[in-house]
Motif scaffolding. Structure first.
Motif, mmCIF file in Angstrom:
data_model
loop_
_atom_site.group_PDB
_atom_site.id
_atom_site.type_symbol
_atom_site.label_atom_id
_atom_site.label_comp_id
_atom_site.label_asym_id
_atom_site.label_seq_id
_atom_site.Cartn_x
_atom_site.Cartn_y
_atom_site.Cartn_z
ATOM 1 N N ALA A 16 10.964 -12.097 -6.695
ATOM 2 C CA ALA A 16 9.938 -11.906 -7.724
ATOM 3 C C ALA A 16 10.502 -12.112 -9.125
ATOM 4 O O ALA A 16 9.868 -11.739 -10.104
ATOM 5 C CB ALA A 16 9.332 -10.509 -7.605
ATOM 6 N N VAL A 31 3.242 -11.314 -5.521
ATOM 7 C CA VAL A 31 4.062 -11.085 -6.712
ATOM 8 C C VAL A 31 3.191 -10.854 -7.937
ATOM 9 O O VAL A 31 3.536 -10.047 -8.817
ATOM 10 C CB VAL A 31 5.032 -12.261 -6.924
ATOM 11 C CG1 VAL A 31 5.791 -12.117 -8.247
ATOM 12 C CG2 VAL A 31 6.037 -12.345 -5.772
ATOM 13 N N ALA A 33 4.099 -5.794 -10.232
ATOM 14 C CA ALA A 33 3.523 -7.140 -10.245
ATOM 15 C C ALA A 33 3.648 -7.807 -11.606
ATOM 16 O O ALA A 33 3.614 -7.159 -12.656
ATOM 17 C CB ALA A 33 2.056 -7.070 -9.830
ATOM 18 N N GLN A 78 10.817 -1.979 -3.077
ATOM 19 C CA GLN A 78 10.471 -2.834 -4.216
ATOM 20 C C GLN A 78 11.405 -2.574 -5.388
ATOM 21 O O GLN A 78 11.826 -1.451 -5.637
ATOM 22 C CB GLN A 78 9.020 -2.615 -4.631
ATOM 23 C CG GLN A 78 8.648 -1.202 -5.010
ATOM 24 C CD GLN A 78 7.170 -1.067 -5.339
ATOM 25 O OE1 GLN A 78 6.487 -2.039 -5.655
ATOM 26 N NE2 GLN A 78 6.659 0.143 -5.256
ATOM 27 N N LEU A 128 4.486 -2.396 2.826
ATOM 28 C CA LEU A 128 5.578 -2.453 1.846
ATOM 29 C C LEU A 128 6.691 -1.475 2.193
ATOM 30 O O LEU A 128 6.444 -0.284 2.410
ATOM 31 C CB LEU A 128 5.015 -2.150 0.460
ATOM 32 C CG LEU A 128 5.937 -2.280 -0.745
ATOM 33 C CD1 LEU A 128 6.454 -3.707 -0.906
ATOM 34 C CD2 LEU A 128 5.181 -1.849 -2.017
ATOM 35 N N LEU A 130 11.060 -7.647 -3.459
ATOM 36 C CA LEU A 130 10.364 -6.643 -2.660
ATOM 37 C C LEU A 130 10.555 -6.965 -1.195
ATOM 38 O O LEU A 130 10.831 -8.119 -0.837
ATOM 39 C CB LEU A 130 8.876 -6.558 -3.014
ATOM 40 C CG LEU A 130 7.995 -7.773 -2.754
ATOM 41 C CD1 LEU A 130 6.555 -7.321 -2.493
ATOM 42 C CD2 LEU A 130 8.004 -8.724 -3.948
ATOM 43 N N HIS A 174 0.392 -2.430 -2.438
ATOM 44 C CA HIS A 174 0.571 -3.529 -3.374
ATOM 45 C C HIS A 174 1.857 -3.334 -4.159
ATOM 46 O O HIS A 174 2.348 -2.211 -4.298
ATOM 47 C CB HIS A 174 -0.627 -3.631 -4.340
ATOM 48 C CG HIS A 174 -1.919 -3.927 -3.654
ATOM 49 N ND1 HIS A 174 -2.703 -2.934 -3.113
ATOM 50 C CD2 HIS A 174 -2.536 -5.101 -3.383
ATOM 51 C CE1 HIS A 174 -3.769 -3.483 -2.536
ATOM 52 N NE2 HIS A 174 -3.690 -4.787 -2.693
ATOM 53 N N TYR A 175 2.392 -4.436 -4.634
ATOM 54 C CA TYR A 175 3.621 -4.440 -5.423
ATOM 55 C C TYR A 175 3.330 -3.804 -6.781
ATOM 56 O O TYR A 175 2.556 -4.334 -7.572
ATOM 57 C CB TYR A 175 4.078 -5.888 -5.575
ATOM 58 C CG TYR A 175 5.359 -6.132 -6.320
ATOM 59 C CD1 TYR A 175 6.468 -5.294 -6.198
ATOM 60 C CD2 TYR A 175 5.478 -7.259 -7.131
ATOM 61 C CE1 TYR A 175 7.649 -5.567 -6.874
ATOM 62 C CE2 TYR A 175 6.658 -7.543 -7.807
ATOM 63 C CZ TYR A 175 7.735 -6.691 -7.673
ATOM 64 O OH TYR A 175 8.904 -6.967 -8.335
ATOM 65 N N GLY A 204 0.244 -9.509 -7.759
ATOM 66 C CA GLY A 204 -0.493 -8.268 -7.552
ATOM 67 C C GLY A 204 -1.959 -8.430 -7.230
ATOM 68 O O GLY A 204 -2.790 -7.614 -7.660
#
Length: 405
Positions: free
Chosen positions: A175, A139, A395, A152, A149, A157, A391-392, A141
């Protein structure tokens, strides 16, 4: 005497007694079963090309927190705790650790209440340990924590679960706030908590429908008689584990059938454990009742509140029976495995008897099969390994993930 069985690109030399040679049971499509002696067995050594997987669709994004700022896997530091301390945000460091029992065989962190690893089935040590909270790292990042993934949004996500109990095993991670587990949902206003739970379920359902159900070849490969399934969501096992192995609220969303080895673990009682696994149906029923009567719990949930106390009070106030719902749901999962499991014996090299095989050797076969069957990390890299490097992109900055308690 020695026997050798080819499993994918590896060759495993085995003693005959490790396996049940001489074929599979007449109906082995569920992937795992008990033999006449009562031993749990499963189909192992899946043949390459027998099944499909679904690639993750999102473009790769770099992490927000660089490896030089914080790293959950580098004991020389800086650790996630160092990163949190450097931020100066009060309470952040407490978010970054889990209390677990770590498996000595496969290394997986397990909930501290479990006695057997829910990945490989090995006995867990009695001692607790603390591990980095990878879901909070996600969350926030952390670049060191790559994802497979699927979906999101600003407050949720959806990822493929590394454990991969099935060919489609998703997690939705909340998140919007720091909610360590399902217990803390009951500290929130019930309508807000119910909205969180429903949004997590909807996010997983969206990913499942648009990426997996929309892939007809995938569904036919894994789901026997899929044409007879009116609603694909009826194939899903979903719920929350408490205590969790990662202390940020996440929903387990698992398309049945389970992988053969994982169904064997279910038959051994190592999955969907009563008292720890809270079916989605139970959690939503309890919160819906509390929306109508917000004071019915009769106590304020705090850091010492147990899920047992909440379950007991919900039963007393609303006659919502956790044990009954848990039994109905887990019985349904086994029935779905039997009805729709598509683990054709012709697609496997052998049968593994869990009672007579050595744990490490069973795990080698289970891991090799998972590499073929999982959707985690798809598409694989040039070396044929999972590529979970996303990656989120939404973030949170330190201080943005506010604690519920």
């Amino acid at each position: 005497s020695k026997a050798t069985v080819s499993v994918l690109n590896c060759r495993f030399s085995r003693v005959d007694s490790l396996f049940v040679w001489g074929g599979f049971p007449a109906d082995s499509m569920s992937g795992a079963w008990r033999n006449e002696a009562g031993d749990v067995c499963f189909s192992g050594g899946v043949k390459a090309g027998a099944y499909d997987a679904v690639d993750a669709p999102l473009a790769k994004k770099a992490g927000r927190v660089g490896k030089a700022e914080g790293h959950p896997f580098n004991p020389k530091g800086p650790t996630v705790g160092d990163w949190a301390a450097a931020s100066g945000v009060e309470g952040l460091e407490a978010q970054m650790w889990n209390k677990v029992r770590k498996c000595g065989q496969c290394g997986k962190p397990n909930a501290f209440t479990l006695t057997a690893c829910n990945s490989c089935g090995a006995a867990l040590p009695e001692a607790y340990s603390h591990t980095p909270n990878l879901f909070c790292c996600i969350v926030y990042g952390f670049d060191a924590v790559g994802l497979s993934l699927r979906h999101q949004e600003d407050d949720v996500l959806v990822i493929d679960d590394l454990l991969s109990l099935s060919a489609c095993h998703l997690n939705s991670i909340w998140a919007g706030q720091h909610i360590p587990s399902v217990v803390q949902l009951f500290a929130m206003p019930p309508d807000k908590a119910l909205a969180v739970v429903r949004k997590m379920g909807d996010a997983c359902a969206h990913a499942f429908r648009t990426q997996f159900v929309a892939h007809p070849t995938f569904m036919k490969k894994y789901v026997k008689n899929v044409e007879a399934v009116k609603d694909p969501l009826s194939l899903v096992a979903m719920g929350f584990n408490t205590p969790p192995s990662q202390y940020q609220l996440h929903l387990q969303y698992i398309m049945l059938p389970l992988l053969p080895f994982q169904h064997a673990q279910q038959l051994l009682g190592n999955h969907f454990t009563e008292g720890r696994f809270l079916p989605f149906r139970y959690v939503t029923a309890a919160l819906e009742a509390l929306v109508k009567e917000p004071d019915a719990l009769g106590f304020a949930v705090d850091g010492d509140t147990t899920i047992d106390r909440i379950i007991e009070r919900v039963h007393g106030a609303f006659a919502i029976d956790y044990s009954l719902i848990w039994k109905e749901e887990t019985t349904r999962y086994v029935a779905l495995q039997e009805a729709h499991g598509n683990w054709d014996a012709a697609n496997f090299e052998t049968t593994v008897n869990v009672a007579t095989a050595q744990g490490q050797e069973v795990q080698e076969i289970a891991n090799a099969d998972k590499l073929v069957l999982q959707s985690y990390g798809r598409p694989y890299n040039q070396e044929g390994k999972p590529d979970a490097s996303n990656h989120y992109s939404l973030a949170k900055a330190p201080g943005e993930l506010k604690a519920v308690l």
